[in-house]
Motif scaffolding. Structure first.
Motif, PDB file in Angstrom:
ATOM      1  N   MET A  84      60.189  16.336  53.584  1.00  0.00           N
ATOM      2  CA  MET A  84      59.629  16.526  52.244  1.00  0.00           C
ATOM      3  C   MET A  84      58.837  15.297  51.812  1.00  0.00           C
ATOM      4  O   MET A  84      57.709  15.404  51.312  1.00  0.00           O
ATOM      5  CB  MET A  84      60.758  16.804  51.246  1.00  0.00           C
ATOM      6  N   LYS A  85      59.410  14.134  52.020  1.00  0.00           N
ATOM      7  CA  LYS A  85      58.743  12.894  51.608  1.00  0.00           C
ATOM      8  C   LYS A  85      57.441  12.701  52.378  1.00  0.00           C
ATOM      9  O   LYS A  85      56.437  12.262  51.808  1.00  0.00           O
ATOM     10  CB  LYS A  85      59.683  11.709  51.822  1.00  0.00           C
ATOM     11  N   SER A  86      57.471  13.047  53.664  1.00  0.00           N
ATOM     12  CA  SER A  86      56.251  12.876  54.463  1.00  0.00           C
ATOM     13  C   SER A  86      55.154  13.829  54.014  1.00  0.00           C
ATOM     14  O   SER A  86      53.965  13.547  54.202  1.00  0.00           O
ATOM     15  CB  SER A  86      56.558  13.097  55.947  1.00  0.00           C
ATOM     16  N   LYS A  87      55.545  14.942  53.433  1.00  0.00           N
ATOM     17  CA  LYS A  87      54.582  15.932  52.951  1.00  0.00           C
ATOM     18  C   LYS A  87      54.193  15.694  51.491  1.00  0.00           C
ATOM     19  O   LYS A  87      53.298  16.348  50.955  1.00  0.00           O
ATOM     20  CB  LYS A  87      55.158  17.347  53.131  1.00  0.00           C
ATOM     21  N   GLY A  88      54.865  14.773  50.841  1.00  0.00           N
ATOM     22  CA  GLY A  88      54.530  14.452  49.464  1.00  0.00           C
ATOM     23  C   GLY A  88      55.037  15.441  48.444  1.00  0.00           C
ATOM     24  O   GLY A  88      54.435  15.628  47.389  1.00  0.00           O
ATOM     25  N   ILE A  89      56.171  16.094  48.751  1.00  0.00           N
ATOM     26  CA  ILE A  89      56.774  17.023  47.799  1.00  0.00           C
ATOM     27  C   ILE A  89      58.182  16.540  47.462  1.00  0.00           C
ATOM     28  O   ILE A  89      58.806  15.824  48.242  1.00  0.00           O
ATOM     29  CB  ILE A  89      56.826  18.466  48.347  1.00  0.00           C
ATOM     30  N   ASP A  90      58.643  16.903  46.285  1.00  0.00           N
ATOM     31  CA  ASP A  90      59.972  16.449  45.857  1.00  0.00           C
ATOM     32  C   ASP A  90      60.950  17.598  45.670  1.00  0.00           C
ATOM     33  O   ASP A  90      62.012  17.437  45.084  1.00  0.00           O
ATOM     34  CB  ASP A  90      59.890  15.608  44.576  1.00  0.00           C
ATOM     35  N   GLY A  91      60.603  18.770  46.198  1.00  0.00           N
ATOM     36  CA  GLY A  91      61.510  19.913  46.144  1.00  0.00           C
ATOM     37  C   GLY A  91      61.066  21.012  47.085  1.00  0.00           C
ATOM     38  O   GLY A  91      59.898  21.073  47.487  1.00  0.00           O
ATOM     39  N   ILE A  92      62.028  21.846  47.472  1.00  0.00           N
ATOM     40  CA  ILE A  92      61.733  22.992  48.336  1.00  0.00           C
ATOM     41  C   ILE A  92      62.505  24.198  47.812  1.00  0.00           C
ATOM     42  O   ILE A  92      63.691  24.090  47.468  1.00  0.00           O
ATOM     43  CB  ILE A  92      62.130  22.711  49.800  1.00  0.00           C
ATOM     44  N   ILE A 125      66.142  22.639  47.210  1.00  0.00           N
ATOM     45  CA  ILE A 125      66.490  21.326  47.750  1.00  0.00           C
ATOM     46  C   ILE A 125      65.655  20.281  47.018  1.00  0.00           C
ATOM     47  O   ILE A 125      64.419  20.277  47.121  1.00  0.00           O
ATOM     48  CB  ILE A 125      66.198  21.237  49.260  1.00  0.00           C
ATOM     49  N   GLY A 126      66.304  19.423  46.269  1.00  0.00           N
ATOM     50  CA  GLY A 126      65.624  18.301  45.646  1.00  0.00           C
ATOM     51  C   GLY A 126      65.867  17.041  46.437  1.00  0.00           C
ATOM     52  O   GLY A 126      66.639  17.026  47.405  1.00  0.00           O
ATOM     53  N   LEU A 127      65.240  15.954  46.048  1.00  0.00           N
ATOM     54  CA  LEU A 127      65.407  14.703  46.776  1.00  0.00           C
ATOM     55  C   LEU A 127      66.788  14.098  46.582  1.00  0.00           C
ATOM     56  O   LEU A 127      67.274  13.337  47.422  1.00  0.00           O
ATOM     57  CB  LEU A 127      64.332  13.697  46.347  1.00  0.00           C
ATOM     58  N   GLU A 128      67.451  14.456  45.477  1.00  0.00           N
ATOM     59  CA  GLU A 128      68.779  13.909  45.189  1.00  0.00           C
ATOM     60  C   GLU A 128      69.865  14.976  45.138  1.00  0.00           C
ATOM     61  O   GLU A 128      71.027  14.709  45.437  1.00  0.00           O
ATOM     62  CB  GLU A 128      68.757  13.146  43.854  1.00  0.00           C
ATOM     63  N   LYS A 129      69.507  16.190  44.766  1.00  0.00           N
ATOM     64  CA  LYS A 129      70.498  17.236  44.549  1.00  0.00           C
ATOM     65  C   LYS A 129      69.976  18.565  45.073  1.00  0.00           C
ATOM     66  O   LYS A 129      68.773  18.824  45.043  1.00  0.00           O
ATOM     67  CB  LYS A 129      70.818  17.345  43.051  1.00  0.00           C
ATOM     68  N   SER A 130      70.892  19.420  45.546  1.00  0.00           N
ATOM     69  CA  SER A 130      70.527  20.750  46.051  1.00  0.00           C
ATOM     70  C   SER A 130      71.365  21.801  45.345  1.00  0.00           C
ATOM     71  O   SER A 130      72.565  21.597  45.106  1.00  0.00           O
ATOM     72  CB  SER A 130      70.741  20.831  47.560  1.00  0.00           C
ATOM     73  N   VAL A 131      70.740  22.927  45.039  1.00  0.00           N
ATOM     74  CA  VAL A 131      71.409  24.000  44.303  1.00  0.00           C
ATOM     75  C   VAL A 131      71.238  25.308  45.058  1.00  0.00           C
ATOM     76  O   VAL A 131      70.129  25.647  45.501  1.00  0.00           O
ATOM     77  CB  VAL A 131      70.826  24.141  42.875  1.00  0.00           C
ATOM     78  N   PHE A 132      72.340  26.033  45.216  1.00  0.00           N
ATOM     79  CA  PHE A 132      72.328  27.359  45.843  1.00  0.00           C
ATOM     80  C   PHE A 132      72.510  28.396  44.743  1.00  0.00           C
ATOM     81  O   PHE A 132      73.471  28.317  43.966  1.00  0.00           O
ATOM     82  CB  PHE A 132      73.443  27.483  46.879  1.00  0.00           C
ATOM     83  N   ILE A 133      71.599  29.366  44.686  1.00  0.00           N
ATOM     84  CA  ILE A 133      71.574  30.328  43.588  1.00  0.00           C
ATOM     85  C   ILE A 133      71.736  31.732  44.141  1.00  0.00           C
ATOM     86  O   ILE A 133      71.002  32.150  45.036  1.00  0.00           O
ATOM     87  CB  ILE A 133      70.250  30.220  42.808  1.00  0.00           C
ATOM     88  N   THR A 182      66.051  25.572  36.796  1.00  0.00           N
ATOM     89  CA  THR A 182      66.696  24.687  37.779  1.00  0.00           C
ATOM     90  C   THR A 182      65.710  23.661  38.312  1.00  0.00           C
ATOM     91  O   THR A 182      66.050  22.473  38.465  1.00  0.00           O
ATOM     92  CB  THR A 182      67.291  25.518  38.935  1.00  0.00           C
ATOM     93  N   ILE A 183      64.506  24.107  38.596  1.00  0.00           N
ATOM     94  CA  ILE A 183      63.470  23.198  39.095  1.00  0.00           C
ATOM     95  C   ILE A 183      63.179  22.102  38.064  1.00  0.00           C
ATOM     96  O   ILE A 183      63.049  20.914  38.405  1.00  0.00           O
ATOM     97  CB  ILE A 183      62.189  23.993  39.436  1.00  0.00           C
ATOM     98  N   GLU A 184      63.093  22.484  36.798  1.00  0.00           N
ATOM     99  CA  GLU A 184      62.839  21.496  35.749  1.00  0.00           C
ATOM    100  C   GLU A 184      64.015  20.531  35.593  1.00  0.00           C
ATOM    101  O   GLU A 184      63.826  19.323  35.409  1.00  0.00           O
ATOM    102  CB  GLU A 184      62.554  22.215  34.435  1.00  0.00           C
ATOM    103  N   GLU A 185      65.237  21.069  35.702  1.00  0.00           N
ATOM    104  CA  GLU A 185      66.431  20.221  35.606  1.00  0.00           C
ATOM    105  C   GLU A 185      66.442  19.166  36.705  1.00  0.00           C
ATOM    106  O   GLU A 185      66.844  18.009  36.478  1.00  0.00           O
ATOM    107  CB  GLU A 185      67.686  21.083  35.691  1.00  0.00           C
ATOM    108  N   LYS A 211      56.491  18.872  42.475  1.00  0.00           N
ATOM    109  CA  LYS A 211      55.785  19.581  43.546  1.00  0.00           C
ATOM    110  C   LYS A 211      56.823  20.267  44.423  1.00  0.00           C
ATOM    111  O   LYS A 211      57.626  19.592  45.066  1.00  0.00           O
ATOM    112  CB  LYS A 211      54.952  18.615  44.392  1.00  0.00           C
ATOM    113  N   ILE A 212      56.798  21.595  44.434  1.00  0.00           N
ATOM    114  CA  ILE A 212      57.815  22.330  45.196  1.00  0.00           C
ATOM    115  C   ILE A 212      57.170  23.070  46.361  1.00  0.00           C
ATOM    116  O   ILE A 212      56.148  23.740  46.221  1.00  0.00           O
ATOM    117  CB  ILE A 212      58.604  23.305  44.291  1.00  0.00           C
ATOM    118  N   GLY A 213      57.753  22.901  47.535  1.00  0.00           N
ATOM    119  CA  GLY A 213      57.275  23.603  48.713  1.00  0.00           C
ATOM    120  C   GLY A 213      57.866  25.004  48.779  1.00  0.00           C
ATOM    121  O   GLY A 213      59.016  25.210  48.421  1.00  0.00           O
ATOM    122  N   PHE A 214      57.052  25.966  49.231  1.00  0.00           N
ATOM    123  CA  PHE A 214      57.532  27.341  49.347  1.00  0.00           C
ATOM    124  C   PHE A 214      57.125  27.915  50.697  1.00  0.00           C
ATOM    125  O   PHE A 214      56.163  27.455  51.325  1.00  0.00           O
ATOM    126  CB  PHE A 214      56.985  28.216  48.210  1.00  0.00           C
TER     127      PHE A 214
END
Length: 355
Positions: free
Chosen positions: A13-21, A44-52, A84-87, A92-95
């Motif tokens: 993610m960091k190499s691609k310049g995004i902070d979420g997936i 998947i965030g850089l610090e926290k991940s959430v399963f929904i 969740t993304i805003e929280e 920048k979120i990858g999809f």
């Protein structure tokens, strides 16, 4: 295990310049989370991940998912995802551009406040190298296929139909522990064996027919894939020559597998042998492909297969010759690339079996 996968994904993610997936596709989401169900979401965030997920899968997710916070959504999923993304402060979120439909993309685009960026296969690239647990699952799936093949050799006879053989194959693949088929089994006999992906029909298998069987199963989320070609009764000189040509091509390509070579290198070994015997125009597909959570993954083993082989990759070696309106032959093994070379995971015999 899942922590390592998430950590590696965050590096990508960091190499691609995004902070979420945002992961929606079953194979990628379950690879990262440990979940075995469907219709769920992982952020998947850089610090926290959430399963929904929803109420159907909440308990299952609590039992299976690792390294992620489990949340149950109600109402519109796009709103829950947005919140969740805003929280998580994702800008920048990858999809998965090959998974999300255009309709969903438009809906997300209208609701999300972050920028949406195509992932371009970064999760799939992580999946190319299998860890020890993944390799054990694939080996088990391959052994199940071998056992099912033994049963088919006792079942298949002239007078049985292709569909009957396919049903019997499915029974034994599941009876021995497969949770599903890797793909709809290919059973093609006689002139239909010249169809590389000939689906089983009501055609009755006859004396002196070649019969191509291409099949596999899923074990704990991982696939196997194997092809064998049999003959009913006697094979003509031409049939024997074609079979032996394919077998030589398959075995020589196998011997060449090692880290550092490309898929093109391995494909060329088999293709040159088949071409030298005058059958080059009858070998139209690539020599093989990667296998894992999906039965067709990277790397590609073909004239366009630029991927460099690395230890931990699982690939197929499956040359074929298909002569229209006459017959076809394909022989396929599932192969693990090792530090020293390769390990064949398909143990069924490759000498021509006469029924």
């Amino acid at each position: 295990m899942y922590k390592n996968r998430i950590d590696n994904l965050r590096k990508s993610m960091k190499s691609k310049g995004i902070d979420g997936i945002l992961l929606i596709g079953d194979h990628n989401r379950n690879y990262i989370s440990g979940f075995t169900g469907d219709e769920s979401y992982a952020i998947i965030g850089l610090e926290k991940s959430v399963f929904i997920t929803d109420s159907r899968y909440t308990q299952q997710a609590k039992e299976e998912v690792e390294e992620m916070e489990i949340r149950e959504y109600k109402g519109k999923i796009e709103n829950f995802l947005r919140d969740t993304i805003e929280e998580l402060n994702i800008k920048k979120i990858g999809f998965e551009e090959n998974i999300i439909t255009y309709k969903n993309y438009v809906t997300y685009k209208e609701n999300f406040t972050c920028e949406m960026i195509p992932l371009e296969g970064i999760v799939e690239e992580l999946r190319v190298i299998k860890d020890k647990n993944e390799i054990e699952c694939i080996k088990k799936a391959a052994s199940i296929a071998d056992k099912a093949f033994e049963k088919i050799l006792q079942f298949i006879r002239p007078g049985t139909s292709e569909k009957e053989v396919a049903v019997e194959l499915e029974y034994w693949l599941k009876r021995y522990g497969g949770s599903a088929l890797s793909f709809p089994s290919i059973v093609a006999s006689g002139e239909r064996s010249a169809l590389p992906h000939g689906q089983p029909t009501d055609k009755v298998i006859r004396m002196n027919d070649f019969v191509t069987l291409d099949f596999g199963c899923v074990y704990q989320g991982y696939c196997s894939d194997m092809t064998r070609t049999l003959v009913m009764g006697n094979a003509s000189e031409k049939m024997l020559h074609v079979y032996n040509t394919v077998l030589k091509a398959q075995e020589e390509a196998l011997k060449s597998i090692k880290p550092g070579l490309t898929g093109t290198d391995i494909d060329k070994v088999a293709r040159d042998i088949i071409t030298s015997e005058g059958y080059g125009k009858y070998f139209g597909h690539g020599l093989g492909h990667g296998v894992g959570r999906e039965v067709h993954e990277n790397p590609r083993i073909s004239p366009a297969g630029s991927n460099v082989l690395k230890p931990g990759m699982v690939i197929t070696d499956e040359p074929g010759i298909y002569i229209p309106n006459e017959f076809g032959v394909r022989i396929e093994d599932l192969v693990l690339v090792t530090e020293e070379g390769y390990e064949v995971l398909s143990k069924s015999p490759k000498n021509l079996i006469i029924i």
